[in-house]
Design a protein around this motif. Structure first.
Motif, PDB file in Angstrom:
ATOM      1  N   PRO A 111      42.647 -19.332 -19.026  1.00 55.14           N
ATOM      2  CA  PRO A 111      43.941 -19.715 -18.443  1.00 55.14           C
ATOM      3  C   PRO A 111      44.431 -18.790 -17.334  1.00 55.14           C
ATOM      4  O   PRO A 111      45.306 -19.187 -16.549  1.00 55.14           O
ATOM      5  N   ASP A 124      44.854 -20.000 -13.665  1.00 53.36           N
ATOM      6  CA  ASP A 124      46.021 -20.683 -13.114  1.00 53.36           C
ATOM      7  C   ASP A 124      47.041 -19.696 -12.562  1.00 53.36           C
ATOM      8  O   ASP A 124      48.070 -20.109 -12.007  1.00 53.36           O
ATOM      9  N   THR A 181      53.306 -19.896 -12.593  1.00 50.82           N
ATOM     10  CA  THR A 181      52.764 -20.086 -13.938  1.00 50.82           C
ATOM     11  C   THR A 181      52.779 -18.760 -14.670  1.00 50.82           C
ATOM     12  O   THR A 181      52.320 -17.754 -14.139  1.00 50.82           O
ATOM     13  N   ALA A 225      50.604 -20.619 -20.312  1.00 52.12           N
ATOM     14  CA  ALA A 225      49.269 -21.122 -19.955  1.00 52.12           C
ATOM     15  C   ALA A 225      48.327 -21.046 -21.153  1.00 52.12           C
ATOM     16  O   ALA A 225      47.541 -21.967 -21.407  1.00 52.12           O
ATOM     17  N   SER A 270      48.678 -23.796 -23.694  1.00 53.03           N
ATOM     18  CA  SER A 270      48.444 -25.154 -23.188  1.00 53.03           C
ATOM     19  C   SER A 270      47.680 -26.029 -24.175  1.00 53.03           C
ATOM     20  O   SER A 270      47.886 -27.240 -24.229  1.00 53.03           O
ATOM     21  N   SER A 302      46.239 -26.825 -12.319  1.00 55.60           N
ATOM     22  CA  SER A 302      46.284 -26.332 -13.696  1.00 55.60           C
ATOM     23  C   SER A 302      44.924 -26.445 -14.367  1.00 55.60           C
ATOM     24  O   SER A 302      44.829 -26.447 -15.595  1.00 55.60           O
ATOM     25  N   SER A 342      43.816 -23.900 -17.329  1.00 57.72           N
ATOM     26  CA  SER A 342      44.448 -24.114 -18.637  1.00 57.72           C
ATOM     27  C   SER A 342      43.918 -25.377 -19.298  1.00 57.72           C
ATOM     28  O   SER A 342      43.656 -25.403 -20.512  1.00 57.72           O
ATOM     29  N   ARG A 352      51.270 -31.306 -14.245  1.00 56.65           N
ATOM     30  CA  ARG A 352      51.871 -30.036 -14.621  1.00 56.65           C
ATOM     31  C   ARG A 352      53.262 -30.249 -15.141  1.00 56.65           C
ATOM     32  O   ARG A 352      53.999 -31.135 -14.742  1.00 56.65           O
ATOM     33  N   GLY A 402      54.750 -22.825 -15.851  1.00 53.14           N
ATOM     34  CA  GLY A 402      53.710 -22.436 -16.808  1.00 53.14           C
ATOM     35  C   GLY A 402      53.396 -23.507 -17.805  1.00 53.14           C
ATOM     36  O   GLY A 402      54.133 -23.808 -18.705  1.00 53.14           O
ATOM     37  N   GLY A 403      52.258 -24.066 -17.695  1.00 51.96           N
ATOM     38  CA  GLY A 403      51.751 -24.982 -18.699  1.00 51.96           C
ATOM     39  C   GLY A 403      51.653 -26.392 -18.196  1.00 51.96           C
ATOM     40  O   GLY A 403      52.542 -26.940 -17.601  1.00 51.96           O
TER      41      GLY A 403
END
Length: 413
Positions: free
Chosen positions: A73, A76, A200, A205, A208, A339, A342, A405, A410-411
């Motif tokens: 991750p 990202d 992110t 992440a 995820s 992304s 992740s 996304r 983030g994630g």
């Protein structure tokens, strides 16, 4: 509007860089599989019993799984080119530690480090996905996956041959030297990724895998198919030696290892499946391939009396597995290439769980019911995967639904 449209399409990956990525991925995945035919030699050299030397493979797989969760991750968040170079370089440290290990504890720690660093394979897949134009993404992922398949299959043969000539430690001297060269090659050859990724944070992440599984039906379905797919795959590759070394054939380990070469057909299948996914045929490829996987077990079940049918089954099974694998990776990163790390890392957690499930299940089943029981087990996993795909096809979905996304930093969701 997809994220590709929002940030502008990536410039694409040249054939030369794609070949480099495939080679690096193949070498790195080999680190996980070199040790499988060398366990007896390692145990004899270090005075480790056969009952305990099996933990060597487990420690490398555990390290790989930790890498999927905690390292992949990072792609990202930081420049993936730098991350790939560092991880490949770290694998040289792990391979060097294996070479110098003089005790069981040192060997287990060294293999854990090697497995952790070798999770770079999935960072490479994510880099490929993020750097490819949408119309070439599936084909490029297929090319890199072909490199992975080659490394996975050839690792055992290379390790066995080098061990016979120069001892088992020579394999990891070679792995360390190759990692140093490849780390520098990556740093010098790969361009920096374009900016444009949103903010992110690391822990979102990392989480995820939970977020995607809970909230995204496409990811959840593809992850479940992958888990069952590689459980079926694991039944074959971990149960094959039980059949071929047993009373039915009594083949030596060196000859058994050559059966893996039949799986090289999966290289062509991976490339073709990626190109088909680029044309929007991912679902169709998945369904046809899962049916082929189920049929392959009919041929494999005849392995107790016909090696020709057994080899035919290996070819069909491996081609089917790689086709579904590449199609799934292409589909889950579509519209969310920024992304990709992740998403791919989370997806590969299910790959690892499935592989472990198949490997753990086949031994007791073979012991109780022989190769027929093992074949039923492998076919059962294939049938469940086909059923999941069928339910996915029947479920009414938004045709434009994709992994995108999260609007929160983030994630992916």
């Amino acid at each position: 509007m997809s994220s590709d449209q929002l940030t502008g399409s990536p410039p694409g990956v040249s054939r030369g860089l794609l070949l480099l990525l495939a080679v690096v991925a193949g070498f790195m995945v080999s680190n996980i599989y070199y040790g499988q035919p060398l366990l007896e030699s390692m145990g004899t050299d270090l005075g480790i019993s056969l009952a305990h030397i099996g933990w060597v493979v487990a420690s490398s797989q555990a390290g790989y799984l930790l890498g999927l969760v905690f390292l992949v991750p990072l792609g990202d968040i930081v420049d993936r080119r730098a991350l790939i170079s560092v991880q490949v370089g770290a694998s040289a440290v792990g391979a060097g530690a294996v070479t110098l290990a003089l005790s069981q504890a040192a060997l287990l720690l060294a293999f854990a480090i090697l497995g952790l660093a070798s999770s770079v394979v999935q960072t490479i897949v994510a880099y490929t996905a993020a750097s490819s134009t949408p119309d070439k993404r599936g084909g490029n992922i297929g090319t890199v996956t072909a490199g992975v398949v080659s490394g996975l299959i050839l690792a055992r043969t290379v390790a066995g041959g080098m061990t016979e000539l120069w001892g088992w430690r020579s394999v990891y001297v070679f792995a360390a030297a190759a990692a140093v060269v490849l780390s520098l090659s990556v740093l010098l050859a790969l361009p920096k990724e374009q900016s444009g990724r949103g903010p992110t944070r690391y822990w979102p992440a990392v989480s995820s895998v939970v977020v995607l599984t809970r909230r995204n039906p496409l990811f959840r379905t593809r992850a479940l198919i992958t888990m069952l797919l590689f459980a079926s795959f694991g039944v074959l590759w971990n149960g094959m030696s039980l059949l071929l070394s047993g009373p039915a054939w009594n083949l030596p380990p060196g000859v058994i290892g050559l059966f893996g070469l039949a799986g090289l057909v999966g290289i062509l299948a991976a490339s073709k499946a990626g190109a088909a996914a680029d044309r929007g045929w991912g679902q169709r490829v998945t369904g046809i391939s899962l049916m082929a996987l189920l049929v392959s077990w009919l041929a494999l079940s005849l392995g107790s009396w016909s090696l020709l049918w057994f080899i035919a089954g290996i070819i069909v099974l491996d081609a089917a597995v790689q086709s579904v694998h590449v199609s799934s990776q292409t589909m889950i990163v579509a519209g969310a290439a920024e992304s990709a790390s992740s998403i791919i890392g989370s997806y590969m957690v299910f790959y690892s769980v499935g592989s472990a499930l198949g490997a753990a299940a086949v031994t007791p089943v073979f012991d109780a019911w022989g190769w027929t029981g093992a074949s039923v087990l492998g076919a059962g996993f294939a049938l469940l995967a086909l059923a999941v795909w069928g339910m996915e096809r029947r479920r009414k979905q938004d045709p434009g639904a994709r992994l995108v996304r999260s609007t929160q930093p983030g994630g992916a969701e």
